[in-house]
Motif scaffolding. Structure first.
Motif, PDB file in Angstrom:
ATOM      1  N   GLY A  26       0.890  -1.159   0.000  1.00  0.00           N
ATOM      2  CA  GLY A  26       0.000   0.000   0.000  1.00  0.00           C
ATOM      3  C   GLY A  26       0.922   1.200   0.000  1.00  0.00           C
ATOM      4  O   GLY A  26       2.045   1.129  -0.501  1.00  0.00           O
ATOM      5  N   CYS A  27       0.479   2.294   0.602  1.00  0.00           N
ATOM      6  CA  CYS A  27       1.339   3.473   0.647  1.00  0.00           C
ATOM      7  C   CYS A  27       2.524   3.222   1.561  1.00  0.00           C
ATOM      8  O   CYS A  27       3.603   3.757   1.351  1.00  0.00           O
ATOM      9  CB  CYS A  27       0.554   4.667   1.164  1.00  0.00           C
ATOM     10  N   ILE A  28       2.335   2.408   2.591  1.00  0.00           N
ATOM     11  CA  ILE A  28       3.345   2.327   3.633  1.00  0.00           C
ATOM     12  C   ILE A  28       3.828   0.902   3.867  1.00  0.00           C
ATOM     13  O   ILE A  28       5.012   0.662   4.055  1.00  0.00           O
ATOM     14  CB  ILE A  28       2.771   2.901   4.955  1.00  0.00           C
ATOM     15  N   ASN A  29       2.925  -0.042   3.818  1.00  0.00           N
ATOM     16  CA  ASN A  29       3.249  -1.392   4.275  1.00  0.00           C
ATOM     17  C   ASN A  29       3.213  -2.425   3.155  1.00  0.00           C
ATOM     18  O   ASN A  29       2.682  -2.173   2.084  1.00  0.00           O
ATOM     19  CB  ASN A  29       2.232  -1.810   5.353  1.00  0.00           C
ATOM     20  N   PHE A  43      -6.113 -11.039   5.824  1.00  0.00           N
ATOM     21  CA  PHE A  43      -5.330  -9.988   5.197  1.00  0.00           C
ATOM     22  C   PHE A  43      -4.227  -9.584   6.181  1.00  0.00           C
ATOM     23  O   PHE A  43      -4.512  -9.279   7.344  1.00  0.00           O
ATOM     24  CB  PHE A  43      -6.216  -8.783   4.864  1.00  0.00           C
ATOM     25  N   LYS A  45      -0.933  -7.106   6.988  1.00  0.00           N
ATOM     26  CA  LYS A  45      -0.086  -5.950   6.686  1.00  0.00           C
ATOM     27  C   LYS A  45       1.151  -6.090   7.535  1.00  0.00           C
ATOM     28  O   LYS A  45       1.036  -6.346   8.738  1.00  0.00           O
ATOM     29  CB  LYS A  45      -0.800  -4.660   7.109  1.00  0.00           C
ATOM     30  N   GLU A  87      -9.433  -9.350   9.102  1.00  0.00           N
ATOM     31  CA  GLU A  87     -10.405 -10.016   8.231  1.00  0.00           C
ATOM     32  C   GLU A  87     -10.081  -9.674   6.768  1.00  0.00           C
ATOM     33  O   GLU A  87      -9.810  -8.513   6.452  1.00  0.00           O
ATOM     34  CB  GLU A  87     -11.786  -9.462   8.612  1.00  0.00           C
ATOM     35  N   TYR A  88     -10.111 -10.692   5.932  1.00  0.00           N
ATOM     36  CA  TYR A  88      -9.888 -10.462   4.503  1.00  0.00           C
ATOM     37  C   TYR A  88     -11.219 -10.087   3.846  1.00  0.00           C
ATOM     38  O   TYR A  88     -12.214 -10.785   4.012  1.00  0.00           O
ATOM     39  CB  TYR A  88      -9.307 -11.737   3.860  1.00  0.00           C
ATOM     40  N   ILE A  89     -11.222  -9.005   3.142  1.00  0.00           N
ATOM     41  CA  ILE A  89     -12.450  -8.553   2.468  1.00  0.00           C
ATOM     42  C   ILE A  89     -12.368  -8.961   0.997  1.00  0.00           C
ATOM     43  O   ILE A  89     -11.539  -8.442   0.243  1.00  0.00           O
ATOM     44  CB  ILE A  89     -12.606  -7.007   2.574  1.00  0.00           C
ATOM     45  N   ASP A 214      -7.691   1.555   6.725  1.00  0.00           N
ATOM     46  CA  ASP A 214      -6.598   2.495   6.963  1.00  0.00           C
ATOM     47  C   ASP A 214      -7.025   3.824   7.594  1.00  0.00           C
ATOM     48  O   ASP A 214      -6.701   4.904   7.068  1.00  0.00           O
ATOM     49  CB  ASP A 214      -5.957   2.784   5.592  1.00  0.00           C
TER      50      ASP A 214
HETATM   51  P1  ADP Z   1      -1.087   0.962   3.577  1.00  0.00           P
HETATM   52  O1  ADP Z   1      -1.324   1.197   5.031  1.00  0.00           O
HETATM   53  O2  ADP Z   1       0.287   0.467   3.316  1.00  0.00           O
HETATM   54  O3  ADP Z   1      -1.452   2.149   2.717  1.00  0.00           O
HETATM   55  P2  ADP Z   1      -3.612  -0.300   2.983  1.00  0.00           P
HETATM   56  O4  ADP Z   1      -4.273  -0.521   4.304  1.00  0.00           O
HETATM   57  O5  ADP Z   1      -4.085   0.890   2.203  1.00  0.00           O
HETATM   58  O6  ADP Z   1      -2.028  -0.260   3.139  1.00  0.00           O
HETATM   59  O7  ADP Z   1      -3.778  -1.620   2.118  1.00  0.00           O
HETATM   60  C1  ADP Z   1      -3.190  -1.766   0.847  1.00  0.00           C
HETATM   61  C2  ADP Z   1      -4.205  -2.357  -0.119  1.00  0.00           C
HETATM   62  O8  ADP Z   1      -4.599  -3.658   0.338  1.00  0.00           O
HETATM   63  C3  ADP Z   1      -5.504  -1.563  -0.203  1.00  0.00           C
HETATM   64  O9  ADP Z   1      -5.466  -0.587  -1.179  1.00  0.00           O
HETATM   65  C4  ADP Z   1      -6.534  -2.621  -0.526  1.00  0.00           C
HETATM   66  O10 ADP Z   1      -6.603  -2.841  -1.916  1.00  0.00           O
HETATM   67  C5  ADP Z   1      -5.997  -3.871   0.127  1.00  0.00           C
HETATM   68  N1  ADP Z   1      -6.641  -4.168   1.442  1.00  0.00           N
HETATM   69  C6  ADP Z   1      -6.494  -3.461   2.599  1.00  0.00           C
HETATM   70  N2  ADP Z   1      -7.158  -4.045   3.593  1.00  0.00           N
HETATM   71  C7  ADP Z   1      -7.741  -5.149   3.084  1.00  0.00           C
HETATM   72  C8  ADP Z   1      -8.566  -6.190   3.636  1.00  0.00           C
HETATM   73  N3  ADP Z   1      -8.904  -6.197   4.915  1.00  0.00           N
HETATM   74  N4  ADP Z   1      -8.988  -7.169   2.804  1.00  0.00           N
HETATM   75  C9  ADP Z   1      -8.643  -7.176   1.495  1.00  0.00           C
HETATM   76  N5  ADP Z   1      -7.864  -6.242   0.917  1.00  0.00           N
HETATM   77  C10 ADP Z   1      -7.413  -5.233   1.691  1.00  0.00           C
END
Ligand code: ADP
Length: 289
Positions: A26-29, A43, A45, A87-89, A214
């Motif tokens: 994502g942006c950070i992780n 899911f 991170k 939870e995975y969405i 996020d």
């Molecule tokens: P970061 O904190 O690094 O910005 P995000 O929380 O935005 O990371 O997650 C990165 C990407 O992962 C999101 O843009 C989304 O597409 C996907 N994502 C985040 N959370 C979930 C989740 N719970 N289930 C499925 N996909 C997710």
């Protein structure tokens, strides 16, 4: 460390990790979808370099949003200094009434209120600390809360980073002198805010509805949350229309919108530098008398 994370997951959830699919960052992780022997998906991170409390704060924010029970938010499952398992969405395409439902649900989120501005803990906006714990005056007065803990907090970081030149200082001082007038007519109601809702911070779930991710949660004036949705675009006119039908905004929101964008643009200047300097100056100039 990578293997250690799976070991912790396996021992805490009493399962075996079967399959891991990286979905990049994502942006950070870094992010992964994990499947276990029982057929469950999660899911994950992870970030080996993030501040140690970042994932705890994210999990607490997700849990706070879940309390309102008006919009889907993934449930945190395991949290640790290096990772957050949730939870995975599963995603699908938008439902027919996606925008309308999302606007209405966002309004319902803002109807979830408390007695004080802020939150029980400080958290993060992106990777920048976000100050939520405040003094009694700020807890009860949105203008004071917003000015001290949002704008001045970011401004001090800009000073430290060397972005605050004479021009910026002068503009800030001028706004400080007029902040009560600028925010006059605002509600003084602490609403539950996502805190960082742009189009990258919601996903579409398997029912075709919005799911918030996020967050940078706190209780604040809901106009701050709406202004953030406008900063990078991506929300339709139907979204705003249905929000407005469900929970009309007070007169003067359009005028106040820029002061709320300012917090995020200053944060972007602190994080990324570059073009956010001129955007900060232009938002500050909007309120010059
Ligand atoms: P970061 O904190 O690094 O910005 P995000 O929380 O935005 O990371 O997650 C990165 C990407 O992962 C999101 O843009 C989304 O597409 C996907 N994502 C985040 N959370 C979930 C989740 N719970 N289930 C499925 N996909 C997710």
């Amino acid at each position: 460390m990578k293997n250690q994370i799976y070991q912790i997951i396996e021992s805490e959830l009493k399962t075996k990790v079967d399959y891991v699919r990286s979905i990049g960052g994502g942006c950070i992780n870094d992010a992964e979808i994990i499947s276990d022997e029982k057929g469950n998906s999660y899911f994950l991170k992870k970030n080996l370099y993030s501040p140690s409390d970042m994932f705890f704060k994210e999990a607490n924010g997700l849990n706070e949003l879940r309390k309102a029970n008006v919009i889907r938010v993934p449930a945190p499952i395991l949290v640790n200094e290096k990772f957050l398992l949730m939870e995975y969405i599963r995603s699908s395409s938008k439902s027919k009434n996606f925008d309308e439902n999302f606007g209405r649900a966002f309004a319902h989120l803002h109807k979830f209120t408390t007695n004080h501005f802020g939150f029980y803990e400080d958290n993060y906006i992106g990777s920048t600390p976000q100050k939520n714990i405040s003094n009694d005056e700020e807890k009860n007065d949105w203008t004071k809360f917003y000015w001290n803990n949002r704008i001045m907090f970011q401004f001090r970081l800009l000073e430290k980073a060397g972005y605050a030149d004479d021009r910026m200082r002068k503009l800030i001082r001028n706004i400080e002198d007029h902040i009560d007038e600028i925010l006059a007519g605002s509600e003084n109601i602490p609403s539950l805010l996502h805190g960082d809702l742009w189009s990258g911070n919601y996903i579409i779930d398997d029912n075709g509805e919005a799911c918030l991710i996020d967050p940078a949660v706190y209780y604040g004036n809901r106009e701050a949350d709406l202004a953030m949705t406008k900063l990078f675009g991506g929300f339709s006119s139907t979204f705003y229309k249905s929000y407005q039908e469900e929970f009309p905004l007070p007169v003067g929101y359009e005028y106040r919108e820029n002061i709320y964008k300012l917090y995020h643009v200053m944060n972007h200047l602190n994080l990324f530098g570059g073009g956010y300097y001129s955007q900060t100056i232009s938002l500050l100039s909007f309120y010059q008398r």
